[in-house]
Design a protein around this motif. Structure first.
Motif, mmCIF file in Angstrom:
data_model
loop_
_atom_site.group_PDB
_atom_site.id
_atom_site.type_symbol
_atom_site.label_atom_id
_atom_site.label_comp_id
_atom_site.label_asym_id
_atom_site.label_seq_id
_atom_site.Cartn_x
_atom_site.Cartn_y
_atom_site.Cartn_z
ATOM 1 N N GLY A 82 0.769 -1.228 0.000
ATOM 2 C CA GLY A 82 0.000 0.000 0.000
ATOM 3 C C GLY A 82 0.806 1.286 0.000
ATOM 4 N N LEU A 83 2.133 1.193 0.089
ATOM 5 C CA LEU A 83 2.934 2.409 0.072
ATOM 6 C C LEU A 83 2.890 3.054 -1.306
ATOM 7 C CD1 LEU A 83 6.130 1.428 2.120
ATOM 8 C CD2 LEU A 83 4.134 2.745 2.866
ATOM 9 N N ARG A 84 2.909 4.365 -1.324
ATOM 10 C CA ARG A 84 2.885 5.113 -2.581
ATOM 11 C C ARG A 84 3.871 6.276 -2.493
ATOM 12 N NH1 ARG A 84 -3.109 7.685 -1.402
ATOM 13 N NH2 ARG A 84 -2.449 9.278 0.108
ATOM 14 N N VAL A 85 4.186 6.847 -3.629
ATOM 15 C CA VAL A 85 5.167 7.927 -3.693
ATOM 16 C C VAL A 85 4.462 9.270 -3.617
ATOM 17 C CG1 VAL A 85 7.016 8.978 -5.044
ATOM 18 C CG2 VAL A 85 6.711 6.493 -5.057
ATOM 19 N N GLY A 86 4.965 10.134 -2.761
ATOM 20 C CA GLY A 86 4.465 11.497 -2.648
ATOM 21 C C GLY A 86 5.396 12.465 -3.365
ATOM 22 N N GLU A 87 5.993 13.352 -2.607
ATOM 23 C CA GLU A 87 6.889 14.374 -3.157
ATOM 24 C C GLU A 87 8.145 13.740 -3.740
ATOM 25 O OE1 GLU A 87 7.691 18.216 -0.879
ATOM 26 O OE2 GLU A 87 9.525 17.065 -0.509
ATOM 27 N N VAL A 88 8.569 14.238 -4.898
ATOM 28 C CA VAL A 88 9.827 13.822 -5.523
ATOM 29 C C VAL A 88 10.648 15.067 -5.805
ATOM 30 C CG1 VAL A 88 10.922 12.645 -7.474
ATOM 31 C CG2 VAL A 88 8.741 11.802 -6.582
ATOM 32 N N MET A 89 11.925 15.022 -5.467
ATOM 33 C CA MET A 89 12.805 16.176 -5.662
ATOM 34 C C MET A 89 14.051 15.747 -6.433
ATOM 35 S SD MET A 89 12.551 17.756 -1.788
ATOM 36 C CE MET A 89 13.158 19.390 -2.209
ATOM 37 N N ARG A 90 14.531 16.666 -7.223
ATOM 38 C CA ARG A 90 15.773 16.414 -7.963
ATOM 39 C C ARG A 90 16.872 17.309 -7.423
ATOM 40 N NH1 ARG A 90 16.382 16.454 -14.591
ATOM 41 N NH2 ARG A 90 18.536 15.673 -14.675
ATOM 42 N N TYR A 96 15.315 12.401 -4.711
ATOM 43 C CA TYR A 96 14.780 12.113 -3.377
ATOM 44 C C TYR A 96 13.276 11.938 -3.503
ATOM 45 C CZ TYR A 96 12.680 13.633 1.098
ATOM 46 O OH TYR A 96 11.906 13.747 2.219
ATOM 47 N N ALA A 97 12.718 10.979 -2.763
ATOM 48 C CA ALA A 97 11.265 10.789 -2.802
ATOM 49 C C ALA A 97 10.749 10.427 -1.421
ATOM 50 C CB ALA A 97 10.895 9.678 -3.789
ATOM 51 N N GLU A 98 9.536 10.904 -1.126
ATOM 52 C CA GLU A 98 8.849 10.528 0.096
ATOM 53 C C GLU A 98 7.891 9.386 -0.205
ATOM 54 O OE1 GLU A 98 8.661 14.968 2.203
ATOM 55 O OE2 GLU A 98 6.827 14.027 1.414
ATOM 56 N N LEU A 99 7.863 8.389 0.662
ATOM 57 C CA LEU A 99 6.874 7.330 0.557
ATOM 58 C C LEU A 99 5.791 7.577 1.596
ATOM 59 C CD1 LEU A 99 9.009 4.095 0.042
ATOM 60 C CD2 LEU A 99 8.302 5.844 -1.618
ATOM 61 N N GLU A 100 4.540 7.308 1.215
ATOM 62 C CA GLU A 100 3.402 7.565 2.083
ATOM 63 C C GLU A 100 2.570 6.310 2.281
ATOM 64 O OE1 GLU A 100 1.248 10.572 0.009
ATOM 65 O OE2 GLU A 100 2.658 12.181 0.498
ATOM 66 N N THR A 102 -1.266 4.518 2.877
ATOM 67 C CA THR A 102 -2.515 4.686 2.118
ATOM 68 C C THR A 102 -3.353 5.852 2.639
ATOM 69 O OG1 THR A 102 -3.548 3.027 3.536
ATOM 70 C CG2 THR A 102 -2.633 2.268 1.446
ATOM 71 N N ASP A 103 -3.202 6.187 3.934
ATOM 72 C CA ASP A 103 -3.969 7.297 4.499
ATOM 73 C C ASP A 103 -3.278 8.640 4.341
ATOM 74 O OD1 ASP A 103 -1.879 7.057 6.263
ATOM 75 O OD2 ASP A 103 -3.119 6.726 8.054
ATOM 76 N N GLY A 104 -2.150 8.648 3.631
ATOM 77 C CA GLY A 104 -1.422 9.889 3.396
ATOM 78 C C GLY A 104 -0.340 10.190 4.411
ATOM 79 N N ALA A 105 -0.254 9.420 5.495
ATOM 80 C CA ALA A 105 0.789 9.629 6.487
ATOM 81 C C ALA A 105 2.160 9.332 5.876
ATOM 82 C CB ALA A 105 0.556 8.731 7.700
ATOM 83 N N LYS A 106 3.160 10.114 6.263
ATOM 84 C CA LYS A 106 4.510 9.904 5.751
ATOM 85 C C LYS A 106 5.086 8.612 6.302
ATOM 86 C CE LYS A 106 4.304 13.971 3.802
ATOM 87 N NZ LYS A 106 4.075 14.111 2.355
ATOM 88 N N ALA A 107 5.691 7.820 5.430
ATOM 89 C CA ALA A 107 6.257 6.531 5.838
ATOM 90 C C ALA A 107 7.773 6.603 5.972
ATOM 91 C CB ALA A 107 5.869 5.447 4.844
ATOM 92 N N THR A 108 8.466 6.986 4.907
ATOM 93 C CA THR A 108 9.920 7.078 4.937
ATOM 94 C C THR A 108 10.399 7.860 3.726
ATOM 95 O OG1 THR A 108 11.974 5.807 5.259
ATOM 96 C CG2 THR A 108 10.366 4.913 3.675
ATOM 97 N N GLU A 109 11.711 7.990 3.593
ATOM 98 C CA GLU A 109 12.337 8.753 2.514
ATOM 99 C C GLU A 109 13.339 7.862 1.789
ATOM 100 O OE1 GLU A 109 12.918 13.059 4.407
ATOM 101 O OE2 GLU A 109 13.414 11.454 5.817
ATOM 102 N N VAL A 110 13.439 8.032 0.472
ATOM 103 C CA VAL A 110 14.331 7.193 -0.317
ATOM 104 C C VAL A 110 15.157 8.037 -1.274
ATOM 105 C CG1 VAL A 110 12.713 5.261 -0.177
ATOM 106 C CG2 VAL A 110 12.673 6.750 -2.195
ATOM 107 N N LEU A 111 16.248 7.456 -1.732
ATOM 108 C CA LEU A 111 17.102 8.076 -2.737
ATOM 109 C C LEU A 111 17.089 7.229 -3.999
ATOM 110 C CD1 LEU A 111 20.280 8.999 -0.636
ATOM 111 C CD2 LEU A 111 18.339 10.477 -1.223
ATOM 112 N N VAL A 112 17.103 7.896 -5.145
ATOM 113 C CA VAL A 112 17.189 7.236 -6.441
ATOM 114 C C VAL A 112 18.482 7.694 -7.108
ATOM 115 C CG1 VAL A 112 16.095 6.869 -8.685
ATOM 116 C CG2 VAL A 112 14.670 7.218 -6.643
ATOM 117 N N ASP A 113 19.326 6.759 -7.471
ATOM 118 C CA ASP A 113 20.585 7.071 -8.142
ATOM 119 C C ASP A 113 20.295 7.397 -9.601
ATOM 120 O OD1 ASP A 113 23.076 6.903 -9.538
ATOM 121 O OD2 ASP A 113 23.899 5.707 -7.913
#
Length: 215
Positions: A82-90, A96-100, A102-113
């Protein structure tokens, strides 16, 4: 000088070693623009398998925010249902991306190479402070700092760093993340531990370039 991307694997290894000890230290570290604070609390507890915190790249460069979002979505599927991607930054060094949840609460943060498409939990707070998805996961651990207190703590840090200000805090399990602003424009970001109040500046991103909000 080695680039941040060249330091990707050594940094991950360093953080893994920190997480494997019986305790973490809190100290000041020069990040090239002022001090940053490392911190941690309690005994280490691994949150999920190592495989769930890493998605190997296919050596296909990530050229824009949309492609970074797609890679982050693939990673989200492996991390939790059920995790989904929220904000994405370059940034100049990575996406950088935030994972959320299903209820919109922030879950964690990830990096994309950008060069390989590899995705992982972000260095620092997402690995070491996140009480649900991090290396020291402690589901249900209480937060001692409110969002208002975290913002005040972050602004006190920013006041000592080239006249920066901070945006509103976003609550993740065990910590808050805030954009740092220079002349009301995004400059970078930092996190504040909800347990200790320690501040950790995200010094690995490089310069901010662009972003897209979640749907």
């Amino acid at each position: 000088m080695r680039t941040a991307r060249e330091l990707w694997v050594p940094l991950v290894a360093l953080l893994a070693m920190l997480g494997s000890g019986a305790w973490l230290i809190t100290h000041d570290e020069d990040d090239g623009r002022g001090f940053g604070r490392w911190g941690g609390t309690g005994m280490p507890m691994m949150g999920g398998s190592a495989e769930s915190r890493w998605l190997a790249g296919d050596r296909d460069p990530v050229d824009d925010l949309a492609e970074a979002r797609d890679r982050a979505e693939d990673f989200a599927e492996t991390l939790g249902p059920g995790l989904r991607v929220g904000e994405v930054m370059r940034f100049t060094n990575n996406y950088y991306a935030e994972l959320e949840e299903t209820d919109g609460a922030k879950a964690t943060e990830v990096l994309v190479d950008a060069s390989t498409g590899a995705v992982q939990l972000e260095f620092g707070p997402a690995m070491m402070w996140n009480t649900r998805y991090g290396m020291m996961a402690r589901p249900g651990a209480p937060a001692r700092l409110s969002a208002e207190q975290a913002r005040a703590t972050a602004q006190a840090w920013a006041d000592d760093h080239e006249g920066l200000t901070v945006a509103e805090p976003e609550a993740f399990p065990g910590y808050y993340t805030l954009h740092t602003l220079q002349d009301d424009r995004i400059e970078g970001m930092l996190s504040v531990s909800a347990v200790t109040g320690a501040v950790w500046y995200h010094s690995w991103h490089g310069e901010f370039q662009e972003m897209s909000e979640g749907t």
